[in-house]
Design a protein around this motif. Structure first.
Motif, PDB file in Angstrom:
ATOM      1  N   GLN A 152       0.807  -1.219   0.000  1.00  0.00           N
ATOM      2  CA  GLN A 152       0.000   0.000   0.000  1.00  0.00           C
ATOM      3  C   GLN A 152       0.844   1.274   0.000  1.00  0.00           C
ATOM      4  OE1 GLN A 152      -3.451  -0.134  -0.244  1.00  0.00           O
ATOM      5  NE2 GLN A 152      -2.922  -2.268  -0.636  1.00  0.00           N
ATOM      6  N   THR A 153       2.110   1.164   0.369  1.00  0.00           N
ATOM      7  CA  THR A 153       2.973   2.338   0.440  1.00  0.00           C
ATOM      8  C   THR A 153       4.299   2.057  -0.252  1.00  0.00           C
ATOM      9  OG1 THR A 153       3.995   1.661   2.513  1.00  0.00           O
ATOM     10  CG2 THR A 153       1.989   3.000   2.670  1.00  0.00           C
ATOM     11  N   ARG A 154       5.014   3.112  -0.553  1.00  0.00           N
ATOM     12  CA  ARG A 154       6.345   2.989  -1.149  1.00  0.00           C
ATOM     13  C   ARG A 154       7.275   2.227  -0.213  1.00  0.00           C
ATOM     14  NH1 ARG A 154       9.581   6.150  -4.861  1.00  0.00           N
ATOM     15  NH2 ARG A 154      11.752   5.653  -4.454  1.00  0.00           N
ATOM     16  N   ARG A 157      10.484  -2.440   1.095  1.00  0.00           N
ATOM     17  CA  ARG A 157      10.792  -3.487   2.070  1.00  0.00           C
ATOM     18  C   ARG A 157      10.711  -4.858   1.412  1.00  0.00           C
ATOM     19  NH1 ARG A 157       7.639  -6.809   5.026  1.00  0.00           N
ATOM     20  NH2 ARG A 157       8.562  -7.679   6.904  1.00  0.00           N
ATOM     21  N   ARG A 158       9.696  -5.076   0.585  1.00  0.00           N
ATOM     22  CA  ARG A 158       9.538  -6.356  -0.103  1.00  0.00           C
ATOM     23  C   ARG A 158      10.695  -6.615  -1.054  1.00  0.00           C
ATOM     24  NH1 ARG A 158       3.242  -7.631  -1.091  1.00  0.00           N
ATOM     25  NH2 ARG A 158       2.550  -7.082   0.995  1.00  0.00           N
ATOM     26  N   ASP A 211       4.400  -6.411   8.532  1.00  0.00           N
ATOM     27  CA  ASP A 211       4.392  -5.550   7.358  1.00  0.00           C
ATOM     28  C   ASP A 211       4.175  -4.076   7.683  1.00  0.00           C
ATOM     29  OD1 ASP A 211       2.793  -7.879   5.080  1.00  0.00           O
ATOM     30  OD2 ASP A 211       4.906  -7.497   5.473  1.00  0.00           O
ATOM     31  N   GLU A 212       3.870  -3.752   8.910  1.00  0.00           N
ATOM     32  CA  GLU A 212       3.552  -2.386   9.260  1.00  0.00           C
ATOM     33  C   GLU A 212       4.732  -1.633   9.852  1.00  0.00           C
ATOM     34  OE1 GLU A 212      -0.097  -1.979  11.296  1.00  0.00           O
ATOM     35  OE2 GLU A 212      -1.033  -3.590  10.171  1.00  0.00           O
ATOM     36  N   ASP A 213       5.951  -2.158   9.698  1.00  0.00           N
ATOM     37  CA  ASP A 213       7.151  -1.483  10.194  1.00  0.00           C
ATOM     38  C   ASP A 213       7.444  -0.254   9.403  1.00  0.00           C
ATOM     39  OD1 ASP A 213       7.461  -3.459  12.046  1.00  0.00           O
ATOM     40  OD2 ASP A 213       8.882  -4.613  10.848  1.00  0.00           O
TER      41      ASP A 213
END
Length: 91
Positions: free
Chosen positions: A9-11, A16-17, A89-91
């Motif tokens: 959902q974000t850059r 991160r992926r 995933d919210e880091d």
């Protein structure tokens, strides 16, 4: 039941992926068959910007798919009942 893949959902989440994918390859936890040239070529073409961020214009569809699938599979494997814990995933 097959769950739809969660797109970043974000850059920051997308970067991160891509960094996780690079680390998985570096550690030898993921590899490509010698017949799969396109996946390797796409990863090798990813460029970094002068500020250290990933140049999204250099990321092709194959590389995006590999990064998203890797995270999806890790989430599926981390929970035996298929309900993945997405708090990481919210880091």
């Amino acid at each position: 039941m097959i769950k739809p893949m969660k797109s970043p959902q974000t850059r920051a989440e997308f970067e991160r992926r891509l960094h996780l994918l690079r680390e998985q390859l570096r550690q030898g936890k993921m590899y490509f068959s010698s017949n799969v040239v396109r996946g390797i070529d796409g990863l090798q073409r990813v460029r970094m910007l002068p500020n250290g961020r990933i140049d999204f214009l250099s990321v092709d569809q194959s590389t995006r798919l590999q990064a998203n699938m890797m995270v999806q599979f890790q989430e599926e494997l981390s929970s035996p009942d298929g309900s993945a814990d997405t708090s990481a995933d919210e880091d």
